[in-house]
Structures are given as C-alpha cells and as structure tokens.
Scaffold this motif. Structure first.
Motif, PDB file in Angstrom:
ATOM      1  N   LEU A  57      -4.364   3.771   9.388  1.00  0.00           N
ATOM      2  CA  LEU A  57      -4.429   5.164   8.956  1.00  0.00           C
ATOM      3  C   LEU A  57      -5.626   5.831   9.631  1.00  0.00           C
ATOM      4  O   LEU A  57      -6.706   5.247   9.716  1.00  0.00           O
ATOM      5  N   GLU A  58      -5.428   7.065  10.066  1.00  0.00           N
ATOM      6  CA  GLU A  58      -6.492   7.782  10.761  1.00  0.00           C
ATOM      7  C   GLU A  58      -7.465   8.435   9.807  1.00  0.00           C
ATOM      8  O   GLU A  58      -7.085   8.864   8.718  1.00  0.00           O
ATOM      9  N   GLY A  59      -8.708   8.526  10.259  1.00  0.00           N
ATOM     10  CA  GLY A  59      -9.728   9.295   9.562  1.00  0.00           C
ATOM     11  C   GLY A  59     -10.518   8.509   8.534  1.00  0.00           C
ATOM     12  O   GLY A  59     -10.112   7.442   8.089  1.00  0.00           O
ATOM     13  N   PRO A  60     -11.665   9.066   8.184  1.00  0.00           N
ATOM     14  CA  PRO A  60     -12.508   8.444   7.167  1.00  0.00           C
ATOM     15  C   PRO A  60     -11.810   8.448   5.803  1.00  0.00           C
ATOM     16  O   PRO A  60     -11.041   9.353   5.497  1.00  0.00           O
ATOM     17  N   THR A  61     -12.078   7.447   5.021  1.00  0.00           N
ATOM     18  CA  THR A  61     -11.579   7.371   3.662  1.00  0.00           C
ATOM     19  C   THR A  61     -12.756   7.140   2.724  1.00  0.00           C
ATOM     20  O   THR A  61     -13.885   6.950   3.180  1.00  0.00           O
ATOM     21  N   ASP A  62     -12.508   7.157   1.420  1.00  0.00           N
ATOM     22  CA  ASP A  62     -13.593   7.055   0.454  1.00  0.00           C
ATOM     23  C   ASP A  62     -14.109   5.629   0.267  1.00  0.00           C
ATOM     24  O   ASP A  62     -15.296   5.379   0.314  1.00  0.00           O
ATOM     25  N   VAL A  63     -13.198   4.679   0.070  1.00  0.00           N
ATOM     26  CA  VAL A  63     -13.603   3.297  -0.195  1.00  0.00           C
ATOM     27  C   VAL A  63     -12.555   2.343   0.346  1.00  0.00           C
ATOM     28  O   VAL A  63     -11.367   2.644   0.330  1.00  0.00           O
ATOM     29  N   MET A  64     -13.022   1.209   0.840  1.00  0.00           N
ATOM     30  CA  MET A  64     -12.134   0.135   1.275  1.00  0.00           C
ATOM     31  C   MET A  64     -12.650  -1.164   0.676  1.00  0.00           C
ATOM     32  O   MET A  64     -13.858  -1.358   0.550  1.00  0.00           O
ATOM     33  N   SER A  65     -11.725  -2.030   0.312  1.00  0.00           N
ATOM     34  CA  SER A  65     -12.071  -3.316  -0.290  1.00  0.00           C
ATOM     35  C   SER A  65     -11.552  -4.447   0.578  1.00  0.00           C
ATOM     36  O   SER A  65     -10.417  -4.396   1.054  1.00  0.00           O
ATOM     37  N   PHE A  66     -12.393  -5.466   0.753  1.00  0.00           N
ATOM     38  CA  PHE A  66     -12.045  -6.619   1.568  1.00  0.00           C
ATOM     39  C   PHE A  66     -12.255  -7.884   0.740  1.00  0.00           C
ATOM     40  O   PHE A  66     -13.359  -8.413   0.673  1.00  0.00           O
ATOM     41  N   PRO A  67     -11.180  -8.363   0.078  1.00  0.00           N
ATOM     42  CA  PRO A  67     -11.317  -9.553  -0.770  1.00  0.00           C
ATOM     43  C   PRO A  67     -11.572 -10.803   0.067  1.00  0.00           C
ATOM     44  O   PRO A  67     -11.123 -10.900   1.206  1.00  0.00           O
ATOM     45  N   MET A  68     -12.288 -11.749  -0.534  1.00  0.00           N
ATOM     46  CA  MET A  68     -12.582 -13.003   0.157  1.00  0.00           C
ATOM     47  C   MET A  68     -11.821 -14.163  -0.489  1.00  0.00           C
ATOM     48  O   MET A  68     -10.898 -14.680   0.094  1.00  0.00           O
ATOM     49  N   ASP A  69     -12.196 -14.540  -1.692  1.00  0.00           N
ATOM     50  CA  ASP A  69     -11.604 -15.720  -2.339  1.00  0.00           C
ATOM     51  C   ASP A  69     -10.450 -15.372  -3.271  1.00  0.00           C
ATOM     52  O   ASP A  69      -9.993 -16.221  -4.023  1.00  0.00           O
ATOM     53  N   GLU A  70     -10.001 -14.127  -3.240  1.00  0.00           N
ATOM     54  CA  GLU A  70      -8.887 -13.663  -4.059  1.00  0.00           C
ATOM     55  C   GLU A  70      -9.062 -14.034  -5.532  1.00  0.00           C
ATOM     56  O   GLU A  70      -8.164 -14.585  -6.172  1.00  0.00           O
ATOM     57  N   LEU A  71     -10.245 -13.724  -6.062  1.00  0.00           N
ATOM     58  CA  LEU A  71     -10.524 -13.972  -7.474  1.00  0.00           C
ATOM     59  C   LEU A  71      -9.719 -13.015  -8.331  1.00  0.00           C
ATOM     60  O   LEU A  71      -9.366 -11.926  -7.905  1.00  0.00           O
ATOM     61  N   ARG A  72      -9.458 -13.422  -9.558  1.00  0.00           N
ATOM     62  CA  ARG A  72      -8.778 -12.598 -10.539  1.00  0.00           C
ATOM     63  C   ARG A  72      -9.632 -12.555 -11.792  1.00  0.00           C
ATOM     64  O   ARG A  72     -10.476 -13.421 -11.995  1.00  0.00           O
TER      65      ARG A  72
END
Length: 181
Positions: A57-72
């Motif tokens: 997707l183009e352009g700046p966005t507010d927040v992005m999340s990058f999960p590591m260990d897929e905790l719940r």
C-alpha cells in the motif's frame, strides 16, 4: 517485561509513558513478564517504505505491527512468553488523525500503541464483529490506563520551526495530502 521505545523523529515524546503503557497492556492481556516489545516512532518516509514493502500500500500510515513469536493473550492459568514484536508509529499521521478526531496527538499515539499491541496478540478488524471486539477492547484499555494514571498530562510536541514532514512527503510523492489510513 521489557518495552524498548525508540524515537527517530523530531517529535518530543516521553518514551517512559509508552513503555509504561506497553507493560500495562501486556499485563492486562496476560502476557508473561519475560516478554519483550519494541515501540518505534518514525517519520513519514520510513513508514511509507514499510507500508509498501509489507502491505503493498502506498503512503505513510499511522501504525504497523510486526509480530515475532505469535503470542496470544493468556487464559488466566497460563501466560504466553516470548518476543511479542515491534510496533512502528508515525507521529505525523497520528497528529493528523488526532486533529480530525478532536483529541491530542499523545492520546492518538497511545491508542495506536494499544491497537498495535492487540494486532501483535492476534486481534484484527477485518470483519464487523472483529472490529467491534478489537476497537472496544482498545478503548477500554486506554480509558482504564488514563483513569489509573490520573492526569499524566504528557504531551507530544514538535520543536518550534520544525517543518511538516508529512506535508513534505506528500509534496515529494505527489500525494496531495492523501496519506494511507
């Protein structure tokens, strides 16, 4: 729990508040005290690059999340342990959204932090039911955090004379103020 906060912008942001918020939300969601989270504040260009690379997707966005260990979230008897992941926020986009919503940039960034943590924990808002659940939970968490901190009064500010990086990004990329949401 370890919450590392990095600010790569001109914004003056009290990282301790975001660290405290991250620790508190993780404890409310029953994530182990041995878990780690990183929160990073970046300018429009870096988040636009991440947005294109990972979401196409183009352009700046507010927040992005990058999960590591897929905790719940924990279930009351057990707590999930590991590296929760990284949250990347753009204060410039948050400021624009805060203005539209009628609250402070700091409140918007705190809401986005909770939103990002919930994404790291597997919440999403694709369907109307998911959206009701996630947005209701993030609102409840934010309001409870505010009530517990009574008058924290922290603000996110820009030094006088700082140019508008979001407007500059829009000009350079011909977006005409059409940043991604």
């Amino acid at each position: 729990m370890s919450v590392e906060v990095t600010n790569e912008t001109a914004w003056q942001i009290d990282g301790k508040i975001f660290s405290d918020l991250g620790v508190w939300v993780m404890s409310q969601m029953r994530v182990s005290t041995q878990s780690d989270l990183t929160i990073m504040f970046v300018d429009p260009d870096p988040i636009a690059q991440l947005h294109m690379r990972w979401m196409n997707l183009e352009g700046p966005t507010d927040v992005m999340s990058f999960p590591m260990d897929e905790l719940r979230p924990g279930d009351g008897g057990t707590e999930m342990e590991g590296v929760l992941g990284d949250i990347v926020l753009c204060p410039w986009v948050a400021a624009q959204q805060a203005l539209a919503a009628g609250h402070s940039t700091m409140e918007e960034m705190m809401l986005l932090t909770i939103h990002g943590i919930l994404h790291l924990l597997g919440y999403d808002h694709v369907t109307p039911e998911q959206e009701r659940q996630m947005f209701g939970l993030q609102r409840q968490l934010l309001l409870t955090f505010f009530a517990l901190r009574q008058g924290a009064g922290a603000r996110a500010t820009l030094p006088a004379g700082t140019s508008d990086a979001l407007a500059e990004w829009d000009r350079e990329h011909g977006a005409g103020g059409k940043t991604a949401k």
